[in-house]
Motif scaffolding. Structure first.
Motif, PDB file in Angstrom:
ATOM      1  N   VAL A  28       0.849  -1.204   0.000  1.00  0.00           N
ATOM      2  CA  VAL A  28       0.000   0.000   0.000  1.00  0.00           C
ATOM      3  C   VAL A  28       0.879   1.246   0.000  1.00  0.00           C
ATOM      4  CG1 VAL A  28      -1.621   1.345   1.406  1.00  0.00           C
ATOM      5  CG2 VAL A  28      -2.042  -1.097   0.995  1.00  0.00           C
ATOM      6  N   GLU A  29       1.875   1.262   0.843  1.00  0.00           N
ATOM      7  CA  GLU A  29       2.774   2.415   0.894  1.00  0.00           C
ATOM      8  C   GLU A  29       3.560   2.571  -0.409  1.00  0.00           C
ATOM      9  OE1 GLU A  29       3.778   5.065   3.535  1.00  0.00           O
ATOM     10  OE2 GLU A  29       1.693   4.608   3.071  1.00  0.00           O
ATOM     11  N   HIS A  30       3.987   1.460  -0.983  1.00  0.00           N
ATOM     12  CA  HIS A  30       4.698   1.525  -2.270  1.00  0.00           C
ATOM     13  C   HIS A  30       3.788   2.117  -3.353  1.00  0.00           C
ATOM     14  CE1 HIS A  30       7.324   0.530  -5.562  1.00  0.00           C
ATOM     15  NE2 HIS A  30       6.380  -0.226  -6.117  1.00  0.00           N
ATOM     16  N   LEU A  31       2.534   1.708  -3.372  1.00  0.00           N
ATOM     17  CA  LEU A  31       1.579   2.274  -4.329  1.00  0.00           C
ATOM     18  C   LEU A  31       1.395   3.766  -4.087  1.00  0.00           C
ATOM     19  CD1 LEU A  31      -1.136  -0.511  -4.438  1.00  0.00           C
ATOM     20  CD2 LEU A  31       0.303   0.223  -6.319  1.00  0.00           C
ATOM     21  N   ARG A  32       1.269   4.153  -2.821  1.00  0.00           N
ATOM     22  CA  ARG A  32       1.086   5.568  -2.482  1.00  0.00           C
ATOM     23  C   ARG A  32       2.282   6.393  -2.946  1.00  0.00           C
ATOM     24  NH1 ARG A  32       3.066   8.937   0.928  1.00  0.00           N
ATOM     25  NH2 ARG A  32       4.226   7.372   2.109  1.00  0.00           N
ATOM     26  N   ILE A  33       3.464   5.937  -2.599  1.00  0.00           N
ATOM     27  CA  ILE A  33       4.690   6.671  -2.933  1.00  0.00           C
ATOM     28  C   ILE A  33       4.872   6.761  -4.443  1.00  0.00           C
ATOM     29  CG2 ILE A  33       7.228   6.558  -2.827  1.00  0.00           C
ATOM     30  CD1 ILE A  33       6.764   5.176   0.005  1.00  0.00           C
ATOM     31  N   THR A  34       4.682   5.658  -5.133  1.00  0.00           N
ATOM     32  CA  THR A  34       4.904   5.623  -6.583  1.00  0.00           C
ATOM     33  C   THR A  34       3.873   6.456  -7.328  1.00  0.00           C
ATOM     34  OG1 THR A  34       5.900   3.438  -6.358  1.00  0.00           O
ATOM     35  CG2 THR A  34       5.201   4.101  -8.567  1.00  0.00           C
ATOM     36  N   GLN A  35       2.609   6.339  -6.928  1.00  0.00           N
ATOM     37  CA  GLN A  35       1.570   7.134  -7.596  1.00  0.00           C
ATOM     38  C   GLN A  35       1.818   8.627  -7.393  1.00  0.00           C
ATOM     39  OE1 GLN A  35      -2.942   6.240  -7.942  1.00  0.00           O
ATOM     40  NE2 GLN A  35      -2.689   7.420  -6.069  1.00  0.00           N
ATOM     41  N   LYS A  36       2.217   9.019  -6.178  1.00  0.00           N
ATOM     42  CA  LYS A  36       2.534  10.431  -5.913  1.00  0.00           C
ATOM     43  C   LYS A  36       3.716  10.876  -6.778  1.00  0.00           C
ATOM     44  CE  LYS A  36       2.119  12.555  -1.934  1.00  0.00           C
ATOM     45  NZ  LYS A  36       1.108  13.434  -2.483  1.00  0.00           N
ATOM     46  N   ASP A  37       4.698  10.021  -6.921  1.00  0.00           N
ATOM     47  CA  ASP A  37       5.866  10.332  -7.732  1.00  0.00           C
ATOM     48  C   ASP A  37       5.467  10.563  -9.193  1.00  0.00           C
ATOM     49  OD1 ASP A  37       8.801  10.517  -8.010  1.00  0.00           O
ATOM     50  OD2 ASP A  37       8.564   8.677  -9.185  1.00  0.00           O
ATOM     51  N   ILE A  38       4.612   9.697  -9.723  1.00  0.00           N
ATOM     52  CA  ILE A  38       4.154   9.849 -11.107  1.00  0.00           C
ATOM     53  C   ILE A  38       3.338  11.126 -11.251  1.00  0.00           C
ATOM     54  CG2 ILE A  38       2.691   8.844 -12.908  1.00  0.00           C
ATOM     55  CD1 ILE A  38       3.547   6.057 -11.724  1.00  0.00           C
ATOM     56  N   LEU A  39       2.482  11.412 -10.279  1.00  0.00           N
ATOM     57  CA  LEU A  39       1.695  12.652 -10.304  1.00  0.00           C
ATOM     58  C   LEU A  39       2.618  13.874 -10.315  1.00  0.00           C
ATOM     59  CD1 LEU A  39      -0.925  14.361 -10.015  1.00  0.00           C
ATOM     60  CD2 LEU A  39      -0.725  13.999  -7.533  1.00  0.00           C
TER      61      LEU A  39
ATOM     62  N   GLU B 292      -5.483   4.855   7.457  1.00  0.00           N
ATOM     63  CA  GLU B 292      -6.463   5.723   6.796  1.00  0.00           C
ATOM     64  C   GLU B 292      -5.810   6.920   6.115  1.00  0.00           C
ATOM     65  OE1 GLU B 292      -9.611   5.135   6.063  1.00  0.00           O
ATOM     66  OE2 GLU B 292      -9.444   3.194   7.073  1.00  0.00           O
ATOM     67  N   ASN B 293      -4.765   7.467   6.727  1.00  0.00           N
ATOM     68  CA  ASN B 293      -4.041   8.583   6.096  1.00  0.00           C
ATOM     69  C   ASN B 293      -3.388   8.154   4.791  1.00  0.00           C
ATOM     70  OD1 ASN B 293      -4.740  10.406   8.087  1.00  0.00           O
ATOM     71  ND2 ASN B 293      -2.812  10.203   9.201  1.00  0.00           N
ATOM     72  N   SER B 294      -2.818   6.973   4.775  1.00  0.00           N
ATOM     73  CA  SER B 294      -2.201   6.468   3.555  1.00  0.00           C
ATOM     74  C   SER B 294      -3.247   6.268   2.465  1.00  0.00           C
ATOM     75  CB  SER B 294      -1.476   5.150   3.847  1.00  0.00           C
ATOM     76  OG  SER B 294      -0.788   4.704   2.708  1.00  0.00           O
ATOM     77  N   LEU B 295      -4.382   5.667   2.814  1.00  0.00           N
ATOM     78  CA  LEU B 295      -5.453   5.450   1.836  1.00  0.00           C
ATOM     79  C   LEU B 295      -6.020   6.769   1.336  1.00  0.00           C
ATOM     80  CD1 LEU B 295      -7.402   2.431   3.386  1.00  0.00           C
ATOM     81  CD2 LEU B 295      -5.522   2.409   1.709  1.00  0.00           C
ATOM     82  N   ALA B 296      -6.163   7.745   2.233  1.00  0.00           N
ATOM     83  CA  ALA B 296      -6.682   9.060   1.828  1.00  0.00           C
ATOM     84  C   ALA B 296      -5.728   9.727   0.835  1.00  0.00           C
ATOM     85  CB  ALA B 296      -6.890   9.946   3.050  1.00  0.00           C
ATOM     86  N   GLU B 297      -4.446   9.593   1.065  1.00  0.00           N
ATOM     87  CA  GLU B 297      -3.467  10.191   0.155  1.00  0.00           C
ATOM     88  C   GLU B 297      -3.504   9.492  -1.211  1.00  0.00           C
ATOM     89  OE1 GLU B 297       1.268  11.088   0.058  1.00  0.00           O
ATOM     90  OE2 GLU B 297       0.261  11.198   1.998  1.00  0.00           O
ATOM     91  N   ILE B 298      -3.668   8.176  -1.207  1.00  0.00           N
ATOM     92  CA  ILE B 298      -3.795   7.452  -2.479  1.00  0.00           C
ATOM     93  C   ILE B 298      -5.013   7.967  -3.242  1.00  0.00           C
ATOM     94  CG2 ILE B 298      -4.349   5.203  -3.517  1.00  0.00           C
ATOM     95  CD1 ILE B 298      -2.580   3.956  -1.265  1.00  0.00           C
ATOM     96  N   ARG B 299      -6.151   8.092  -2.553  1.00  0.00           N
ATOM     97  CA  ARG B 299      -7.382   8.579  -3.178  1.00  0.00           C
ATOM     98  C   ARG B 299      -7.202   9.994  -3.733  1.00  0.00           C
ATOM     99  NH1 ARG B 299     -10.104   6.741   1.059  1.00  0.00           N
ATOM    100  NH2 ARG B 299     -11.013   4.755   0.538  1.00  0.00           N
ATOM    101  N   GLU B 300      -6.631  10.861  -2.901  1.00  0.00           N
ATOM    102  CA  GLU B 300      -6.441  12.264  -3.285  1.00  0.00           C
ATOM    103  C   GLU B 300      -5.507  12.398  -4.490  1.00  0.00           C
ATOM    104  OE1 GLU B 300      -4.068  15.918  -1.324  1.00  0.00           O
ATOM    105  OE2 GLU B 300      -5.639  15.050  -0.038  1.00  0.00           O
TER     106      GLU B 300
END
Length: 160
Positions: free
Chosen positions: A53-64, A95-103
Protein backbone atom coordinates in the motif's frame (compact mmCIF):
# COMPACT_ATOMS: atom_id res chain seq x y z
CA UNK A 1 -7.83 14.18 -31.97
CA UNK A 2 -11.33 15.56 -31.68
CA UNK A 3 -12.58 16.87 -28.37
CA UNK A 4 -15.11 14.02 -28.04
CA UNK A 5 -12.46 11.36 -28.71
CA UNK A 6 -10.06 12.94 -26.25
CA UNK A 7 -12.77 13.00 -23.57
CA UNK A 8 -13.62 9.36 -24.22
CA UNK A 9 -9.96 8.34 -23.94
CA UNK A 10 -9.59 10.30 -20.69
CA UNK A 11 -12.67 8.53 -19.26
CA UNK A 12 -11.38 5.09 -20.32
CA UNK A 13 -8.05 5.83 -18.60
CA UNK A 14 -9.93 7.03 -15.52
CA UNK A 15 -11.91 3.78 -15.34
CA UNK A 16 -8.72 1.78 -15.78
CA UNK A 17 -7.02 3.65 -12.92
CA UNK A 18 -10.01 3.64 -10.55
CA UNK A 19 -11.78 0.40 -11.25
CA UNK A 20 -9.32 -1.97 -12.85
CA UNK A 21 -11.87 -3.15 -15.44
CA UNK A 22 -10.84 -6.81 -15.96
CA UNK A 23 -9.34 -7.28 -12.52
CA UNK A 24 -10.11 -6.44 -8.92
CA UNK A 25 -9.69 -2.78 -7.98
CA UNK A 26 -7.24 -1.63 -5.34
CA UNK A 27 -10.16 -0.55 -3.18
CA UNK A 28 -11.79 -3.97 -3.39
CA UNK A 29 -8.46 -5.68 -2.68
CA UNK A 30 -7.97 -3.82 0.61
CA UNK A 31 -11.63 -3.73 1.62
CA UNK A 32 -12.41 -5.54 4.84
CA UNK A 33 -8.77 -6.38 5.55
CA UNK A 34 -8.42 -7.22 9.25
CA UNK A 35 -6.18 -4.62 10.92
CA UNK A 36 -3.92 -7.25 12.47
CA UNK A 37 -2.98 -8.55 9.00
CA UNK A 38 -1.84 -5.23 7.51
CA UNK A 39 1.77 -5.79 8.55
CA UNK A 40 1.86 -9.59 8.27
CA UNK A 41 4.55 -10.93 5.93
CA UNK A 42 3.69 -14.42 4.64
CA UNK A 43 6.42 -17.04 4.59
CA UNK A 44 8.76 -16.73 1.60
CA UNK A 45 7.42 -13.31 0.57
CA UNK A 46 9.44 -10.11 0.94
CA UNK A 47 6.71 -7.69 2.05
CA UNK A 48 3.37 -7.09 3.71
CA UNK A 49 0.15 -5.58 2.44
CA UNK A 50 1.12 -2.42 4.34
CA UNK A 51 4.40 -2.18 2.42
CA UNK A 52 2.56 -2.68 -0.89
CA UNK A 53 0.00 0.00 0.00
CA UNK A 54 2.77 2.42 0.89
CA UNK A 55 4.70 1.53 -2.27
CA UNK A 56 1.58 2.27 -4.33
CA UNK A 57 1.09 5.57 -2.48
CA UNK A 58 4.69 6.67 -2.93
CA UNK A 59 4.90 5.62 -6.58
CA UNK A 60 1.57 7.13 -7.60
CA UNK A 61 2.53 10.43 -5.91
CA UNK A 62 5.87 10.33 -7.73
CA UNK A 63 4.15 9.85 -11.11
CA UNK A 64 1.69 12.65 -10.30
CA UNK A 65 4.49 15.05 -9.32
CA UNK A 66 6.44 14.17 -12.46
CA UNK A 67 3.35 14.71 -14.64
CA UNK A 68 2.52 18.07 -13.07
CA UNK A 69 5.82 19.88 -13.22
CA UNK A 70 9.25 20.05 -14.74
CA UNK A 71 10.43 21.02 -11.23
CA UNK A 72 10.00 17.33 -10.33
CA UNK A 73 12.77 15.92 -8.14
CA UNK A 74 13.70 12.35 -9.01
CA UNK A 75 13.67 9.81 -6.17
CA UNK A 76 16.30 7.15 -5.55
CA UNK A 77 15.30 3.64 -6.59
CA UNK A 78 14.54 1.48 -4.66
CA UNK A 79 15.28 3.23 -1.36
CA UNK A 80 12.71 6.02 -1.72
CA UNK A 81 9.92 3.77 -3.02
CA UNK A 82 9.64 1.13 -0.29
CA UNK A 83 8.87 1.53 3.40
CA UNK A 84 10.32 -0.69 6.12
CA UNK A 85 8.21 -3.49 7.53
CA UNK A 86 5.96 -2.72 10.50
CA UNK A 87 4.09 -5.36 12.46
CA UNK A 88 1.29 -3.06 13.61
CA UNK A 89 -0.22 -0.26 11.56
CA UNK A 90 -2.65 1.85 13.54
CA UNK A 91 -5.96 2.98 12.07
CA UNK A 92 -4.91 6.62 11.66
CA UNK A 93 -1.73 5.73 9.75
CA UNK A 94 -3.65 3.28 7.54
CA UNK A 95 -6.46 5.72 6.80
CA UNK A 96 -4.04 8.58 6.10
CA UNK A 97 -2.20 6.47 3.56
CA UNK A 98 -5.45 5.45 1.84
CA UNK A 99 -6.68 9.06 1.83
CA UNK A 100 -3.47 10.19 0.15
CA UNK A 101 -3.79 7.45 -2.48
CA UNK A 102 -7.38 8.58 -3.18
CA UNK A 103 -6.44 12.26 -3.29
CA UNK A 104 -3.45 11.76 -5.59
CA UNK A 105 -5.50 9.49 -7.83
CA UNK A 106 -8.18 12.17 -8.17
CA UNK A 107 -5.56 14.85 -8.80
CA UNK A 108 -4.04 12.74 -11.58
CA UNK A 109 -7.49 12.10 -13.06
CA UNK A 110 -8.09 15.87 -13.05
CA UNK A 111 -4.94 16.21 -15.20
CA UNK A 112 -6.37 13.65 -17.62
CA UNK A 113 -9.76 15.35 -17.81
CA UNK A 114 -8.30 18.84 -18.27
CA UNK A 115 -8.74 19.43 -22.00
CA UNK A 116 -5.80 21.86 -21.99
CA UNK A 117 -3.47 18.95 -21.28
CA UNK A 118 -2.37 17.07 -24.38
CA UNK A 119 -2.43 13.33 -23.71
CA UNK A 120 0.08 12.42 -26.43
CA UNK A 121 2.74 15.12 -26.63
CA UNK A 122 5.82 14.29 -24.55
CA UNK A 123 6.46 16.57 -21.60
CA UNK A 124 9.19 19.14 -22.19
CA UNK A 125 11.04 17.43 -19.31
CA UNK A 126 11.83 13.74 -18.89
CA UNK A 127 12.73 11.26 -21.59
CA UNK A 128 9.70 11.23 -23.87
CA UNK A 129 6.98 10.53 -21.30
CA UNK A 130 3.49 11.85 -22.00
CA UNK A 131 0.38 12.14 -19.86
CA UNK A 132 -1.06 9.09 -21.64
CA UNK A 133 2.03 7.04 -20.85
CA UNK A 134 1.99 8.09 -17.20
CA UNK A 135 -1.72 7.20 -16.91
CA UNK A 136 -1.02 3.73 -18.30
CA UNK A 137 1.96 3.43 -15.96
CA UNK A 138 -0.21 4.16 -12.91
CA UNK A 139 -2.85 1.66 -14.07
CA UNK A 140 -0.30 -1.04 -14.87
CA UNK A 141 1.77 -0.56 -11.72
CA UNK A 142 -1.24 -0.41 -9.43
CA UNK A 143 -2.86 -3.50 -10.98
CA UNK A 144 0.37 -5.48 -10.60
CA UNK A 145 0.68 -4.71 -6.90
CA UNK A 146 -3.07 -5.03 -6.31
CA UNK A 147 -2.79 -8.61 -7.52
CA UNK A 148 0.00 -9.15 -4.99
CA UNK A 149 -2.30 -7.83 -2.25
CA UNK A 150 -4.94 -10.38 -3.28
CA UNK A 151 -2.36 -13.19 -3.22
CA UNK A 152 -1.12 -12.16 0.24
CA UNK A 153 -4.69 -12.05 1.51
CA UNK A 154 -5.26 -15.54 0.18
CA UNK A 155 -2.07 -16.78 1.86
CA UNK A 156 -3.27 -15.21 5.12
CA UNK A 157 -6.76 -16.72 4.64
CA UNK A 158 -8.21 -13.21 4.58
CA UNK A 159 -9.78 -13.08 1.12
CA UNK A 160 -13.55 -12.96 0.71
Amino acid sequence: MEKHERGKLAEELTMLIEKGNAHVSFWDAIGGLPAQLRGAVPKNLPYSIWQLVEHLRITQKDILEFSESEAYQEKEWPKDYWTPALEQIDEETWENSLAEIREDQQQFIALLRNEENDLFTPFSWGEGQSLLREAMLIADHNSYHTAEIVVIRRLLNAWK
